[in-house]
Enzyme design. Structure first.
Site, PDB file in Angstrom:
ATOM      1  N   LYS A  35       0.864  -1.171   0.000  1.00 34.13           N
ATOM      2  CA  LYS A  35       0.000   0.000   0.000  1.00 34.13           C
ATOM      3  C   LYS A  35       0.901   1.222   0.000  1.00 34.13           C
ATOM      4  CE  LYS A  35      -4.518   1.013   0.717  1.00 34.13           C
ATOM      5  NZ  LYS A  35      -5.742   0.307   0.381  1.00 34.13           N
ATOM      6  N   GLY A  86     -24.235   3.716   4.289  1.00 30.95           N
ATOM      7  CA  GLY A  86     -23.323   4.230   3.267  1.00 30.95           C
ATOM      8  C   GLY A  86     -23.847   3.876   1.889  1.00 30.95           C
ATOM      9  N   GLY A 116     -22.957   4.977  -1.083  1.00 24.15           N
ATOM     10  CA  GLY A 116     -22.012   5.538  -2.040  1.00 24.15           C
ATOM     11  C   GLY A 116     -21.882   4.607  -3.229  1.00 24.15           C
ATOM     12  N   LYS A 117     -20.674   4.553  -3.786  1.00 31.96           N
ATOM     13  CA  LYS A 117     -20.472   3.775  -5.010  1.00 31.96           C
ATOM     14  C   LYS A 117     -20.840   2.296  -4.788  1.00 31.96           C
ATOM     15  CE  LYS A 117     -16.147   5.164  -5.575  1.00 31.96           C
ATOM     16  NZ  LYS A 117     -15.973   6.237  -4.581  1.00 31.96           N
ATOM     17  N   VAL A 118     -20.325   1.709  -3.711  1.00 31.24           N
ATOM     18  CA  VAL A 118     -20.589   0.289  -3.470  1.00 31.24           C
ATOM     19  C   VAL A 118     -22.042   0.084  -3.014  1.00 31.24           C
ATOM     20  CG1 VAL A 118     -19.945  -1.746  -2.128  1.00 31.24           C
ATOM     21  CG2 VAL A 118     -18.176  -0.135  -2.828  1.00 31.24           C
ATOM     22  N   GLY A 119     -22.480   0.911  -2.070  1.00 34.15           N
ATOM     23  CA  GLY A 119     -23.837   0.764  -1.518  1.00 34.15           C
ATOM     24  C   GLY A 119     -24.905   0.791  -2.606  1.00 34.15           C
TER      25      GLY A 119
END
Ligand SMILES: NC(=O)c1ccc[n+]([C@@H]2O[C@H](COP(=O)([O-])OP(=O)(O)OC[C@H]3O[C@@H](n4cnc5c(N)ncnc54)[C@H](O)[C@@H]3O)[C@@H](O)[C@H]2O)c1
Length: 354
Positions: free
Chosen positions: A78, A178, A180-183
């Site tokens: 990372k 959440g 967002g993009k995933v939710g």
């Protein structure tokens, strides 16, 4: 966490600085036992250098475990860029970063993370071959939340089978924190499967999107209301630390399966969940669809192939839950053991001289 302390064991930590562009980055490689280390670049205004180092050490270790259980021939790494992504992100800074990644000669592949986007990876890739998560226009895998949500759905199905004897979520109520993009993608899979959904978000445009697209989703004011509502499954898809000494006792769900990284606020929460009879599908196992999606880019991106691999999260989650039940240990520990086993057993093969 210190670099040389006995319980971390990182292979390599590199500090990178380019004064004119303002780049200050740390690249941490936890393990290359299974292959080059893959993990995203977090661009964040840490309060101190120590905080940035701590984050990159923790995150790179977690990537090694995630990549191992995702069945990838990739190790864990990372990077963090210390700065404010809105104020400090420039072309020279990103390209300087790319040159440092290139200098590692392929020991580390980067990708997007909090504060970095596909367009940023396109810029980094102008200096460096070891970049994934680029835009589709540049041969990249695009938005990784597509397969992250698909993988979370698969992990949730495996958990449902473990608890209720059937992987179907039809008739169950799933609480998503959440949107967002995933939710948002997750709502689509759950609606198709016949589940009811309760959702919450702190961002009004996200709520607006859900109201417009999925009027059948019940929206509640906050996470506290969500976990106390009548839900069968809790899917944390916002930030880390969703499960702690306050939320777990209040939680009504029988299963936790969501996309957020580091859902357990501290060691010991996994036992609390077990005592309450709540099955926890480990975060890094069920949210591996995103890394599977970007890792596929290394071979030349093929969505169907990546989706097939992300579908395997169902089987991996099932195995982990079974091992946990057989050995009488929390699923989080079972996942760690399986990941460590793969790193040791498959990583060892490189000792056979060719
Ligand atoms: N996108 C991926 O491919 C991927 C892969 C692995 C893990 N994850 C993790 O999954 C989570 C969601 O990722 P994403 O890409 O959808 O991020 P995102 O930023 O698109 O969505 C997160 C959403 O959570 C909301 N939120 C923040 N705090 C909240 C709170 N207290 N209560 C309710 N909502 C809150 C935000 O408003 C936002 O809409 C993150 O923790 C991320 O690290 C994402």
């Amino acid at each position: 966490m210190d670099v040389f302390s006995s319980d971390t064991g990182h292979e390599q930590v590199v500090f990178c600085q380019d004064k004119p562009s303002g780049l200050k980055a740390i690249i941490a490689i936890y393990s290359t036992a299974l292959g080059p280390a893959l993990g995203g670049t977090r661009f964040h205004p840490y309060a101190t250098e120590g905080e940035a180092l701590h984050d990159v050490l923790e995150l790179s270790r977690a990537m090694a475990y995630k990549n191992a259980l995702a069945g990838l021939d990739l190790g864990g790494g990372k990077a963090v860029i210390w700065g404010d992504p809105v104020r400090d992100k420039t072309e020279p800074l990103l390209r300087a970063y790319g040159r440092f990644v290139a200098s590692l000669g392929g020991r580390y592949y980067t990708a997007c993370d909090v504060g970095t986007y596909v367009q940023d990876m396109d810029i980094v890739s102008r200096e460096c071959r070891y970049v994934t998560g680029r835009s589709e226009a540049h041969g990249g895998a695009g938005d990784s939340s597509v397969l992250t949500a698909w993988g979370v759905f698969q992990g949730m199905r495996a958990a449902a089978e473990h608890v209720w004897g059937t992987p179907s979520l039809a008739g169950r109520r799933v609480g998503i924190a959440g949107l967002g993009k995933v939710g948002k993608h997750l709502i689509g899979h759950l609606v198709e499967d016949g589940a009811g959904i309760v959702g919450t978000d702190v961002y009004e445009p996200a709520l607006h999107w859900v109201r417009e697209r999925y009027p059948q989703v019940d929206l509640v004011p906050d996470e506290a209301a969500l976990i106390r509502s009548d839900i069968d499954v809790y899917a944390p898809c916002a930030l880390g630390g969703a499960l702690d000494d306050e939320t777990v006792p209040a939680l009504r769900a029988k299963i936790v399966a969501g996309a957020a990284n580091n859902q357990l606020a501290h060691a010991g929460v996994e036992k609390l969940l077990e005592e309450r009879g709540i099955l926890y599908a480990p975060d890094y196992v069920v949210n591996a669809g995103g890394v599977i999606q970007v890792a596929d880019e290394i071979e030349g991106f093929d969505f169907a192939r990546a989706k097939l691999r992300a579908t395997g999260i169902y089987e991996t989650t099932r195995q982990i839950l079974e091992l946990a039940a057989t050995d009488g240990i929390p699923p989080a520990l079972a996942a760690d053991r399986l990941a460590e086993r793969r790193m040791a057993e498959v990583g060892r093969l490189r000792m056979i001289r060719l």
